[in-house]
Design an enzyme around this catalytic site. Structure first.
Site, short mmCIF file in Angstrom:
data_model
loop_
_atom_site.label_atom_id
_atom_site.label_comp_id
_atom_site.label_asym_id
_atom_site.label_seq_id
_atom_site.Cartn_x
_atom_site.Cartn_y
_atom_site.Cartn_z
N GLU A 6 8.55 10.09 9.26
CA GLU A 6 7.29 10.83 9.39
C GLU A 6 6.07 9.95 9.17
OE1 GLU A 6 6.95 14.34 10.21
OE2 GLU A 6 5.04 13.37 10.57
N THR B 249 0.83 -1.21 0.00
CA THR B 249 0.00 0.00 0.00
C THR B 249 0.86 1.26 0.00
OG1 THR B 249 -1.60 -1.23 1.29
CG2 THR B 249 -1.90 1.13 1.21
N LYS C 137 2.91 3.53 18.11
CA LYS C 137 2.92 4.94 17.71
C LYS C 137 3.09 5.85 18.93
CE LYS C 137 0.16 4.27 13.52
NZ LYS C 137 -1.24 4.16 13.02
N ASP D 70 -0.91 -1.34 17.46
CA ASP D 70 -0.50 -0.28 16.52
C ASP D 70 -0.42 1.07 17.22
OD1 ASP D 70 -0.36 0.68 13.53
OD2 ASP D 70 -1.92 1.91 14.43
N VAL E 165 3.83 7.51 12.08
CA VAL E 165 2.74 7.93 12.97
C VAL E 165 1.85 8.93 12.23
CG1 VAL E 165 2.12 8.90 15.22
CG2 VAL E 165 4.30 7.70 14.94
#
Lengths: 435, 435
Positions: free
Chosen positions: A136, A22, A212, A208, A139
């Protein structure tokens, strides 16, 4: 629109990509579609020269001659200047990033798990090598977040950071709230739409968001906050009943990542479902959107929001980093931020002071409420609002409390005590509140 | 909290300040209060060595021996590395900045007027000199905005930028909306609280927002958009009647800066009061807060919000820039962005397509409405909603229309035609809408 193209010969920056899923596809398309603008802004000629993939049979939008399944050959290729690591997971990504840095390549990665677990070590290696390691995209998808914290906000003593860091769970919670769907149904729909994976554990159970928040915490407080120092609760336990009461009381339920520094300097970092008052700026961040709210001693509160996932937004962040690295290459230096080496002292969750929502079922007896109030009082817990209604069976009452700010240790102690009272049928649910 | 201090000897960066008003004081205090963190993050030892002021008699928080009224001596002092220009206004600020750059000093400025009018030339000079010219504080106070647009979002083709860029007018409009106060009263209150100056022209008539939008537009579209290419309307004409109808129709009134690229490549930039639908993310940005919403072809929409003015937030942006410049000094290069030299082609406001709000007073006659509807129809303007009520005098009706998206040229044509109909007493007010 016709625009003057940069016609002067520009320095060539040769880029190798690891992974073409993706995010890789998004970044690749952006580099193609906005080629002229990117040449103008980076003052370099960015060329993707190799793309490492796992499955050679899958159809790709990239030219076949760029593709290879030999990922190691990319990170050791002496002609390559920058590696984009967009494959995710701990290994082989970690080893490949390390080899790339040791081979003198700048690295841009979107790999939150790798950064949360080994970020400090890898940034230290990059620094030692005089190279950039930028992330960058790790998160908040396309939202500028990491770099603004490292740069424009760097003069601040950060007091608190709070955010919606996972788009999948925010989509699910929004569906539950707006359509009244139960969790399983909203999750199945998110999976059908490609917002959630077949195995949703990583999102739904908060891993996840935990990765982060560990990354954000480390940058915000200049101390290493490893993921295991981040308290984690997912959204699996959230019932339509809580959605109902949240609505009625003027709240929304969000999976928040929250980190703050306690008076003793310890760092309290936590990911959990939270009832957020409608007037709170994070309450209106819905669907797959992410947002981060930050409070600094001078800047006051600032908030960043946008699309937290998806090919294009995340690709945008990767390409933004790449343009920066290209500029650094031009001026001959790495702009790397010094990652802290000092470990944060984690604060226990019990030291938290918070407001709470509590739902329980009790028997409708005389003095029942007095009995419960006494338990709360004994634990230094005080009630700010209460609502009760008969359940229409076995003489039971469903009762919802909002609790004034109190120490989590005291609140948990009160729950334990309540469970031991015979009139209490069950503690159905409880949740922390943010106003 | 005790933290390891950076004990290694760090390179000294010598800083001269021009101006020591609100912003200067904020930056100075931040450099003092967060000294250790700033040392750690900049890896330099920042020393304020001179402060240029106009009035030597005024009491200041800075040591007396740093103060001087000889501003030129600061920008030509060979021992100074970085100049913070925080005095504002075109001259002598402009000449001092130019002299500083010619004398080999990096410059950080919060001067929106100077940047809007001469930014391209000054950045070109800085580039030629191999120096940094940074100006994060010029737009949006403490909100990271300029640098994220230049860096993290640099891969995007920006489609539209829209923001609340002036805290004073946003405070006034919020007071009008929430307390029902007329403009004059809200303005007087803002002046009493120090949010508005004695002469409020710069804020109230939209000049401040115009400068800021010119700067944002130039960065967003990579073409120079001078302030005179930004259409400007202030908030003086807004009556409590419009506040009333905005409320009733589900809108808020905001002074927005909006810039977008038209299909022919021309740039349409405008500052004007706008009715913003409550569901719009900018509608809930109230008081002295600023916010900028940006739409890029890959990132989608992102929004940044926070305190747009004040000593501490603006000081935070100045110090963030200073930390960056110090890092650049360490690595021996300037990270300057190339400011475009190409002039944007400004699009005429008449080419705008927008929704509109319109309030007028008509005579209550048979067929009056049919007559008005015919005028609209002849101008390709169509009504999406209407509300009428008798004014209770001279048989007059007050009537409010919401207009479907149409060309501004057509809408203005319809107003002109309406003014010529004898049943129309007056066109009381009209405003553009954002959904």
């Amino acid at each position: 629109m016709t625009r003057t193209s940069v016609s002067e010969p520009l320095p060539v920056v040769r880029v190798g990509m690891l992974g073409f899923g993706t995010v890789g596809t998004g970044a690749f398309r952006m580099l193609q579609d906005n080629r002229e603008a990117i040449r103008r802004r980076s003052r370099t000629d960015i060329q993707i020269v190799k793309i490492g993939i796992r499955d050679a049979e899958k159809p790709r939008i990239a030219p076949k001659e760029l593709l290879t399944t030999d990922l190691r050959s990319i990170v050791t290729d002496p002609s390559i200047d920058v590696i984009l690591e967009l494959m995710g997971g701990l290994e082989p990504a970690g080893e490949l990033v390390e080899t790339a840095l040791r081979s003198g390549k700048h690295v841009i990665t979107a790999n939150k798990e790798l950064l949360a677990k080994h970020g400090s070590r890898l940034v230290a290696l990059a620094l030692k090598q005089g190279l950039d390691l930028q992330f960058e995209a790790a998160v908040g998808g396309g939202i500028p977040l990491i770099q603004p914290m490292k740069h424009q906000l760097a003069g601040n003593d950060v007091l608190k950071v709070m955010g919606i860091l996972n788009g999948t769970t925010n989509y699910i919670l929004t569906q539950m709230f707006e359509q009244g769907k139960p969790l399983e149904e909203a999750l199945a729909e998110a999976q059908a739409k490609g917002y959630a994976e077949a195995d949703p554990t990583n999102d739904v159970d908060g891993y996840d968001a935990q990765y982060k928040l560990a990354i954000l915490s480390t940058i915000a407080f200049d101390q290493v906050v490893p993921p295991e120092a981040v308290h984690r609760e997912g959204i699996r336990g959230i019932s339509t009943r809580e959605i109902h009461f949240a609505k009625q009381l003027g709240y929304r339920i969000k999976l928040l990542g929250i980190v703050e520094r306690m008076p003793d300097g310890a760092i309290l970092a936590r990911v959990h479902p939270t009832m957020v008052a409608l007037s709170h700026p994070l309450a209106s961040v819905n669907g797959v959107y992410n947002a981060v709210w930050l409070q600094g001693d001078f800047v006051g509160d600032v908030m960043f929001s946008g699309r937290g996932a998806g090919a294009d937004p995340t690709g945008s962040a990767v390409v933004g980093d790449l343009i920066d690295v290209c500029r650094n290459i031009r001026i001959g230096g790495a702009a790397n931020f010094v990652m802290p080496e000092e470990q944060a002292k984690p604060a226990p969750l019990e030291s938290l002071r918070s407001r709470y929502y509590l739902r329980m079922v009790i028997q409708d007896r005389p003095k029942a409420l007095g009995c419960i109030a006494t338990v709360f009082g004994n634990c230094n817990v005080s009630i700010s609002a209460m609502e009760a209604r008969p359940l229409g069976q076995r003489n039971l009452i469903e009762i919802v409390f909002l609790i004034h700010p109190c120490r989590e240790a005291d609140f948990l102690r009160s729950l334990k005590a309540l469970r031991n009272i015979h009139i209490v049928e069950n503690i159905s649910a409880w949740m922390r509140l943010e106003e």
